[in-house]
Design a protein around this motif. Structure first.
Motif, PDB file in Angstrom:
ATOM      1  N   HIS A   1       0.811  -1.215   0.000  1.00 20.78           N
ATOM      2  CA  HIS A   1       0.000   0.000   0.000  1.00 20.78           C
ATOM      3  C   HIS A   1       0.853   1.278   0.000  1.00 20.78           C
ATOM      4  O   HIS A   1       0.356   2.353  -0.338  1.00 20.78           O
ATOM      5  N   SER A   2       2.123   1.148   0.367  1.00 20.76           N
ATOM      6  CA  SER A   2       3.003   2.322   0.341  1.00 20.76           C
ATOM      7  C   SER A   2       3.519   2.606  -1.068  1.00 20.76           C
ATOM      8  O   SER A   2       4.051   3.679  -1.334  1.00 20.76           O
ATOM      9  N   ARG A   3       3.362   1.613  -1.980  1.00 18.31           N
ATOM     10  CA  ARG A   3       3.812   1.780  -3.366  1.00 18.31           C
ATOM     11  C   ARG A   3       2.718   1.252  -4.285  1.00 18.31           C
ATOM     12  O   ARG A   3       2.680   0.053  -4.572  1.00 18.31           O
ATOM     13  N   PRO A   4       1.827   2.110  -4.741  1.00 19.57           N
ATOM     14  CA  PRO A   4       0.709   1.665  -5.579  1.00 19.57           C
ATOM     15  C   PRO A   4       1.186   0.858  -6.785  1.00 19.57           C
ATOM     16  O   PRO A   4       2.155   1.225  -7.444  1.00 19.57           O
ATOM     17  N   GLY A   5       0.508  -0.264  -7.035  1.00 17.98           N
ATOM     18  CA  GLY A   5       0.850  -1.107  -8.168  1.00 17.98           C
ATOM     19  C   GLY A   5       1.959  -2.093  -7.885  1.00 17.98           C
ATOM     20  O   GLY A   5       2.291  -2.915  -8.738  1.00 17.98           O
ATOM     21  N   LYS A   6       2.570  -2.021  -6.676  1.00 17.21           N
ATOM     22  CA  LYS A   6       3.655  -2.929  -6.322  1.00 17.21           C
ATOM     23  C   LYS A   6       3.158  -3.975  -5.319  1.00 17.21           C
ATOM     24  O   LYS A   6       2.177  -3.770  -4.618  1.00 17.21           O
ATOM     25  N   TYR A   7       3.886  -5.083  -5.272  1.00 16.51           N
ATOM     26  CA  TYR A   7       3.552  -6.163  -4.346  1.00 16.51           C
ATOM     27  C   TYR A   7       4.762  -6.503  -3.496  1.00 16.51           C
ATOM     28  O   TYR A   7       5.898  -6.176  -3.839  1.00 16.51           O
ATOM     29  N   ARG A   8       4.504  -7.162  -2.385  1.00 14.50           N
ATOM     30  CA  ARG A   8       5.594  -7.621  -1.529  1.00 14.50           C
ATOM     31  C   ARG A   8       5.312  -9.056  -1.103  1.00 14.50           C
ATOM     32  O   ARG A   8       4.174  -9.502  -1.092  1.00 14.50           O
ATOM     33  N   LEU A   9       6.389  -9.740  -0.750  1.00 14.53           N
ATOM     34  CA  LEU A   9       6.292 -11.142  -0.380  1.00 14.53           C
ATOM     35  C   LEU A   9       6.516 -11.296   1.120  1.00 14.53           C
ATOM     36  O   LEU A   9       7.456 -10.731   1.674  1.00 14.53           O
ATOM     37  N   LYS A  10       5.643 -12.040   1.742  1.00 10.51           N
ATOM     38  CA  LYS A  10       5.783 -12.321   3.170  1.00 10.51           C
ATOM     39  C   LYS A  10       5.887 -13.832   3.363  1.00 10.51           C
ATOM     40  O   LYS A  10       5.267 -14.595   2.633  1.00 10.51           O
ATOM     41  N   ARG A  11       6.663 -14.213   4.318  1.00 10.24           N
ATOM     42  CA  ARG A  11       6.754 -15.621   4.697  1.00 10.24           C
ATOM     43  C   ARG A  11       6.265 -15.741   6.130  1.00 10.24           C
ATOM     44  O   ARG A  11       6.761 -15.055   7.016  1.00 10.24           O
ATOM     45  N   ARG A  12       5.285 -16.563   6.350  1.00 12.65           N
ATOM     46  CA  ARG A  12       4.627 -16.629   7.656  1.00 12.65           C
ATOM     47  C   ARG A  12       4.816 -18.008   8.288  1.00 12.65           C
ATOM     48  O   ARG A  12       4.519 -19.031   7.689  1.00 12.65           O
ATOM     49  N   TYR A  13       5.298 -17.987   9.523  1.00 11.57           N
ATOM     50  CA  TYR A  13       5.534 -19.204  10.289  1.00 11.57           C
ATOM     51  C   TYR A  13       4.453 -19.319  11.355  1.00 11.57           C
ATOM     52  O   TYR A  13       4.256 -18.385  12.140  1.00 11.57           O
ATOM     53  N   ILE A  14       3.785 -20.441  11.403  1.00 12.45           N
ATOM     54  CA  ILE A  14       2.680 -20.628  12.346  1.00 12.45           C
ATOM     55  C   ILE A  14       2.959 -21.840  13.220  1.00 12.45           C
ATOM     56  O   ILE A  14       3.374 -22.889  12.733  1.00 12.45           O
ATOM     57  N   LYS A  15       2.719 -21.668  14.480  1.00 15.37           N
ATOM     58  CA  LYS A  15       2.839 -22.790  15.423  1.00 15.37           C
ATOM     59  C   LYS A  15       1.833 -22.600  16.544  1.00 15.37           C
ATOM     60  O   LYS A  15       1.609 -21.483  16.999  1.00 15.37           O
ATOM     61  N   ARG A  16       1.239 -23.707  16.973  1.00 10.80           N
ATOM     62  CA  ARG A  16       0.296 -23.661  18.099  1.00 10.80           C
ATOM     63  C   ARG A  16       0.930 -24.313  19.318  1.00 10.80           C
ATOM     64  O   ARG A  16       1.726 -25.247  19.214  1.00 10.80           O
ATOM     65  N   TRP A  17       0.535 -23.784  20.475  1.00 15.30           N
ATOM     66  CA  TRP A  17       1.002 -24.364  21.736  1.00 15.30           C
ATOM     67  C   TRP A  17      -0.177 -24.623  22.656  1.00 15.30           C
ATOM     68  O   TRP A  17      -1.217 -23.966  22.555  1.00 15.30           O
ATOM     69  N   GLN A  18       0.017 -25.535  23.562  1.00 14.82           N
ATOM     70  CA  GLN A  18      -0.930 -25.745  24.656  1.00 14.82           C
ATOM     71  C   GLN A  18      -0.145 -25.715  25.953  1.00 14.82           C
ATOM     72  O   GLN A  18       0.831 -26.444  26.108  1.00 14.82           O
ATOM     73  N   MET A  19      -0.572 -24.829  26.852  1.00 16.98           N
ATOM     74  CA  MET A  19       0.149 -24.685  28.114  1.00 16.98           C
ATOM     75  C   MET A  19      -0.085 -25.915  28.995  1.00 16.98           C
ATOM     76  O   MET A  19      -1.220 -26.327  29.205  1.00 16.98           O
ATOM     77  N   GLU A  20       1.000 -26.502  29.465  1.00 20.98           N
ATOM     78  CA  GLU A  20       0.912 -27.763  30.212  1.00 20.98           C
ATOM     79  C   GLU A  20       0.066 -27.647  31.467  1.00 20.98           C
ATOM     80  O   GLU A  20      -0.814 -28.467  31.711  1.00 20.98           O
ATOM     81  N   GLU A  21       0.315 -26.604  32.268  1.00 23.40           N
ATOM     82  CA  GLU A  21      -0.309 -26.549  33.585  1.00 23.40           C
ATOM     83  C   GLU A  21      -1.808 -26.279  33.509  1.00 23.40           C
ATOM     84  O   GLU A  21      -2.599 -26.878  34.222  1.00 23.40           O
ATOM     85  N   SER A  22      -2.214 -25.363  32.615  1.00 22.75           N
ATOM     86  CA  SER A  22      -3.596 -24.899  32.626  1.00 22.75           C
ATOM     87  C   SER A  22      -4.442 -25.471  31.496  1.00 22.75           C
ATOM     88  O   SER A  22      -5.665 -25.364  31.521  1.00 22.75           O
ATOM     89  N   GLY A  23      -3.794 -26.082  30.500  1.00 20.97           N
ATOM     90  CA  GLY A  23      -4.543 -26.539  29.339  1.00 20.97           C
ATOM     91  C   GLY A  23      -4.936 -25.399  28.430  1.00 20.97           C
ATOM     92  O   GLY A  23      -5.649 -25.591  27.446  1.00 20.97           O
ATOM     93  N   GLN A  24      -4.472 -24.188  28.744  1.00 22.46           N
ATOM     94  CA  GLN A  24      -4.811 -23.019  27.936  1.00 22.46           C
ATOM     95  C   GLN A  24      -4.051 -23.066  26.613  1.00 22.46           C
ATOM     96  O   GLN A  24      -2.874 -23.407  26.570  1.00 22.46           O
TER      97      GLN A  24
END
Length: 424
Positions: A344-367
């Motif tokens: 959006h800072s450069r009309p007509g241009k694109y950018r590439l993002k690399r996204r890393y996703i990971k889920r966790w579950q807290m041991e003590e609370s199950g949260q």
């Protein structure tokens, strides 16, 4: 001699140069108009491989390099990166070379035809079949079809219309129409459709017969959208995409376990949170880290500095507590997504993002705590921002948001997915 002669073609070169190298797992990862902004080679899931082929195609169209020249570059890229591609060397190298050069040429011609006054001089366009022996029946049937240049039919039928398709279209003036014995343009033929499942969006799309999925668009049209009148797609009522929901996305792996002791206290200085992140990589200073796909990224404190160089660790919604888990999302991700989005800072241009996703579950609370990091790539440099699933307040209590928030982050091209039996 190259496929379209040895003279530089500025519009085709401009079209190629604005494309961003996009790693993919297969041809279906990039669809339709996305090809106007992303350079991809099916199955090349490392940035360095895609960049190598992008440079090779640009050299071919700028310097007039032949298929023979390209094959030398192809061999070098394969050897350097150990790319295990599908098909024979001769077939695969020819497909990459011809498809990309032909579409760049087509996009360049579309740019020329979009120049002011061009349609005034050439209000009609003729479809010409290539004359290939092994032809698609629909392409052969469209040969010599002359339509108004702004006929909506061209929106999905402008060549190339598939892998290996060598059809072209030619502008025609009023005088040319008279030589063809025509006083008015032809009527666009009615299409029949086939179904194609878009694995990224989960939509069942209707693609005209005779056109390979992903080719049903005018080459370069969205690249020129800021200056070119748009063709209005006109699909029959029974040929509109049918959404089938999020079933196309694979389920995330089982959440990893985390301990309360993995979380950081609230009273550390900003340097303390940054050092906790760096320590997960065993880094006391800047390092180049290679992820599970072998992609390099710079790991240093500049990931957490603002434009003026000041450290900035967000403490809103307690994200600072999860800095260790953030680092582990990069080291041991559940998924890695590659995302091409408008800059959006450069009309007509694109950018590439690399996204890393990971889920966790807290041991003590199950949260459960969902975390991801998004790294934006540009000019050979990785920079990043980090986000963890926020919490919303409901009746005075803190409760995790539903999975909808996380699902919105799972978009683009899925480059990597950990299975539950993956050893990490």
């Amino acid at each position: 001699m190259p496929i379209y002669g040895d003279k530089p073609f500025k519009q085709a070169i401009d079209y190629l140069q604005q494309k961003i190298p996009l790693p993919t797992n297969g041809w279906a990862d990039v669809h339709g108009k996305q090809h106007d902004h992303a350079f991809m080679v099916a199955g090349a899931n490392k940035t360095a491989i895609v960049e190598g082929f992008s440079n090779a195609i640009q050299a071919a169209i700028q310097d007039g390099e032949t298929l023979h020249d390209f094959r030398k570059r192809f061999d070098s890229i394969v050897e350097k990166h150990g790319w295990d591609y599908n098909g024979s060397r001769g077939w695969r190298s020819k497909l990459i070379y011809e498809t990309n050069i032909r579409q760049a040429y087509n996009a360049g011609r579309e740019a020329q035809m979009a120049e002011p006054g061009f349609q005034e001089l050439f209000p009609y366009t003729e479809y010409r079949h290539s004359g290939a022996e092994n032809f698609r029946p629909q392409h052969k049937a469209w040969d010599r079809l002359v339509l108004a240049s702004d006929d909506p039919w061209w929106g999905a039928h402008s060549p190339s219309n598939g892998y290996g398709c060598k059809c072209k279209k030619f502008p025609k003036s009023e005088r040319a129409m008279k030589r063809l014995g025509k006083t008015t343009p032809d009527t666009a033929p009615a299409d029949e459709y086939k179904e194609h499942l878009d694995k990224l969006t989960g939509e069942l799309k209707q693609v005209p017969l005779g056109i390979d999925p992903g080719f049903e668009h005018t080459p370069g049209q969205s690249w020129l959208r800021h200056s070119t009148p748009q063709f209005k797609e006109q699909w029959p009522a029974n040929a509109k995409p049918i959404p089938i929901g999020p079933a196309a996305k694979p389920a995330l792996p089982t959440p990893s376990m985390a301990k309360q002791s993995d979380l950081l206290p609230d009273d550390l200085p900003e340097e303390g949170y940054v050092n906790a992140f760096l320590n997960e990589f065993g880094a006391e200073g800047p390092i180049v880290y290679k992820d599970v796909l072998g992609e390099p990224m710079a790991i240093n404190d500049y990931l957490f500095r603002s434009a003026n160089g000041q450290l900035k660790v967000s403490k809103d919604k307690l994200r600072h507590r999860y800095m260790r888990l953030l680092a582990r999302a990069i080291k041991e991700p559940d998924e890695i997504w590659s995302i091409l989005e408008p800059d959006h800072s450069r009309p007509g241009k694109y950018r590439l993002k690399r996204r890393y996703i990971k889920r966790w579950q807290m041991e003590e609370s199950g949260q459960q705590a969902h975390g991801f990091s998004a790294f934006e790539y540009g000019q050979g440099i990785w920079t990043g921002n980090t986000i963890f699933t926020p919490y919303s307040k409901k009746q005075g209590q803190r409760v995790p948001e539903r999975n909808a928030y996380l699902e919105r982050q799972r978009e683009g091209v899925l480059l990597y997915r950990k299975t539950d039996d993956t050893k990490q």
